[in-house]
Design an enzyme around this catalytic site. Structure first.
Site, PDB file in Angstrom:
ATOM      1  N   ASP A 101       1.916  -6.967  -4.497  1.00  0.00           N
ATOM      2  CA  ASP A 101       1.077  -6.953  -3.304  1.00  0.00           C
ATOM      3  C   ASP A 101       1.656  -8.060  -2.413  1.00  0.00           C
ATOM      4  O   ASP A 101       1.981  -9.143  -2.903  1.00  0.00           O
ATOM      5  CB  ASP A 101      -0.367  -7.284  -3.703  1.00  0.00           C
ATOM      6  CG  ASP A 101      -1.324  -7.173  -2.540  1.00  0.00           C
ATOM      7  OD1 ASP A 101      -2.190  -6.281  -2.581  1.00  0.00           O
ATOM      8  OD2 ASP A 101      -1.229  -7.988  -1.595  1.00  0.00           O
TER       9      ASP A 101
ATOM     10  N   THR B 223       0.809  -1.220   0.000  1.00  0.00           N
ATOM     11  CA  THR B 223       0.000   0.000   0.000  1.00  0.00           C
ATOM     12  C   THR B 223       0.838   1.263   0.000  1.00  0.00           C
ATOM     13  O   THR B 223       0.458   2.265  -0.618  1.00  0.00           O
ATOM     14  CB  THR B 223      -0.913   0.007   1.253  1.00  0.00           C
ATOM     15  OG1 THR B 223      -1.768  -1.112   1.166  1.00  0.00           O
ATOM     16  CG2 THR B 223      -1.742   1.265   1.339  1.00  0.00           C
TER      17      THR B 223
ATOM     18  N   GLN C   7      -3.215 -20.611  19.918  1.00  0.00           N
ATOM     19  CA  GLN C   7      -4.058 -19.686  19.145  1.00  0.00           C
ATOM     20  C   GLN C   7      -4.165 -18.328  19.820  1.00  0.00           C
ATOM     21  O   GLN C   7      -4.587 -17.355  19.201  1.00  0.00           O
ATOM     22  CB  GLN C   7      -5.482 -20.248  19.014  1.00  0.00           C
ATOM     23  CG  GLN C   7      -5.564 -21.526  18.257  1.00  0.00           C
ATOM     24  CD  GLN C   7      -6.989 -22.058  18.182  1.00  0.00           C
ATOM     25  OE1 GLN C   7      -7.945 -21.372  18.521  1.00  0.00           O
ATOM     26  NE2 GLN C   7      -7.124 -23.291  17.732  1.00  0.00           N
TER      27      GLN C   7
HETATM   28  N1  ASP Z   1      -2.456  -5.720   0.266  1.00  0.00           N
HETATM   29  C1  ASP Z   1      -1.405  -4.845   0.732  1.00  0.00           C
HETATM   30  C2  ASP Z   1      -0.131  -5.653   0.832  1.00  0.00           C
HETATM   31  O1  ASP Z   1       0.072  -6.317   1.806  1.00  0.00           O
HETATM   32  C3  ASP Z   1      -1.773  -4.244   2.029  1.00  0.00           C
HETATM   33  C4  ASP Z   1      -0.753  -3.315   2.608  1.00  0.00           C
HETATM   34  O2  ASP Z   1       0.293  -3.028   2.077  1.00  0.00           O
HETATM   35  O3  ASP Z   1      -1.014  -2.819   3.700  1.00  0.00           O
HETATM   36  O4  ASP Z   1       0.660  -5.621  -0.073  1.00  0.00           O
END
Ligand code: ASP
Length: 354
Positions: free
Chosen positions: A68, A24, A290
């Site tokens: 991602d 992100t 857990q």
């Molecule tokens: N889907 C993204 C990732 O993990 C979420 C993030 O970066 O926070 O690459």
């Protein structure tokens, strides 16, 4: 991989390598379908002009393509380890920009893959893209840069560990879990206090920070990983067929059993006999809880004791992410399951408290 060599004006106080994998932090909204898509790494740095104020040399390298972090694979960890190894002597610290979704897995993996680290390897990312006004990415990046460059009075790295730096907290990477999909406090290290906290000052918890035995020795990079691990999360109503498929799968060399509370499992005869069957097949069975916090102790309850007697290994307060990475590493290194079982109970990189 592509190298975007970007140098900031510098008095050579510290030199850092930033490795951009995706996530992100480097995404922007595609107006056509409103989904988040990655954008160029150079643009990220332009969004953080504050970095110019540090008198550090900051070079950058980017995954190509950037991903991602849901697409992260052990091959990506090997790439990261190779990038660090190849550049180890040229930099004082490494910052890995990474998606948050699997950051704890990657940080755990790198902690086991690099033995005898003498320099910081700091994972960071963000919950909001760096281009949006309320982004958490800037703070995370700026704190990571400062921490990666920090030295102690003798000139050694202040934090020679693989860490996750997020929301003003520096945590040992192999102690973290992603616990929140929306909040800026996305990560927690429930079983170990933070190694540092960034407020007006960055306060280091020096007593907790691990140091290498020999600052002058080059780290050892372990890149062989054996991924034949399954995870069995126990729950009321779990069926014999599901348990057998996971415990006794032909391709499975080890199973992480996510148990209840302090390491307890059902005492029903079919369950115990399946555990024994898997143990007789020489499967490595590792007990982690857990619960978000606390430790496995198979001596407290009869339901835990049965597992211990069947040959299940104690994972202490290891996170599942870290248990997975530890197994990949140990199984990649040792052919004998007996050796793997012995070392699982050892504290190798600060991942468990014993
Ligand atoms: N889907 C993204 C990732 O993990 C979420 C993030 O970066 O926070 O690459």
């Amino acid at each position: 991989m592509i190298a975007n060599s970007r140098h900031y004006p510098s008095d050579r106080k510290a030199s850092l390598l930033m490795i951009y994998t995706g996530g992100t932090i480097g995404m922007k909204q595609d107006p056509s379908d409103l989904t988040l898509k990655p954008f160029n790494f150079e643009q990220i740095l332009e969004e953080v002009p504050e970095l110019h104020k540090f008198a550090y040399r900051i070079d950058s390298v980017s995954f190509d393509p950037i991903i991602d972090s849901s697409d992260i694979e052990p091959a990506s960890w090997m790439d990261l380890a190779s990038m660090i190894r190849e550049n180890y002597d040229s930099y004082d610290g490494f910052i890995i920009l990474h998606g948050t979704d699997t950051m704890s897995y990657s940080a755990s993996a790198l902690s086991f893959m690099i033995e005898g680290l003498t320099k910081p390897v700091i994972f960071t990312g963000s919950q909001l893209p760096i281009g949006v006004p309320r982004t958490d990415g800037k703070e995370n990046l700026i704190s990571s840069v400062e921490i990666a460059a920090a030295k102690d009075p003798s000139g050694h790295a202040r934090v020679p560990e693989v860490c996750v730096c997020f929301d003003n907290m520096l945590m040992r990477g192999n102690r973290t879990s992603k616990i929140n999909a929306d909040n800026f406090r996305a990560f927690r290290s429930e079983n170990l206090p933070p190694l540092a906290e960034a407020g007006i000052y960055i306060r280091y918890n020096d007593g907790l920070i691990r140091k290498p035995d020999d600052w002058n020795r080059q780290p050892v990079f372990h890149t062989a990983l054996d991924t034949r691990v399954s995870i069995l999360k126990l729950h009321p109503g779990i069926t014999p067929q599901v348990v057998r498929d996971i415990l006794c799968g032909k391709e499975t060399r080890a199973v992480i059993i996510e148990t209840f509370g302090s390491g307890n499992a059902p005492s029903r005869p079919w369950f115990i006999s399946m555990i024994k069957e898997a143990a007789a097949m020489d499967k490595i069975l590792l007990n982690v809880t857990q619960c978000l916090a606390g430790s496995v102790n198979m001596d407290i309850y009869a339901n835990g004791k049965i597992l211990k007697e069947a040959g299940v290994v104690c994972g202490y307060d290891c996170t599942t992410e870290s248990a997975l990475a530890k197994l990949f590493h140990l199984m990649g290194k040792y052919k004998e399951n007996r050796e793997v079982r012995e070392l699982l109970e050892e504290n190798l990189r600060g991942e468990i408290s014993k």
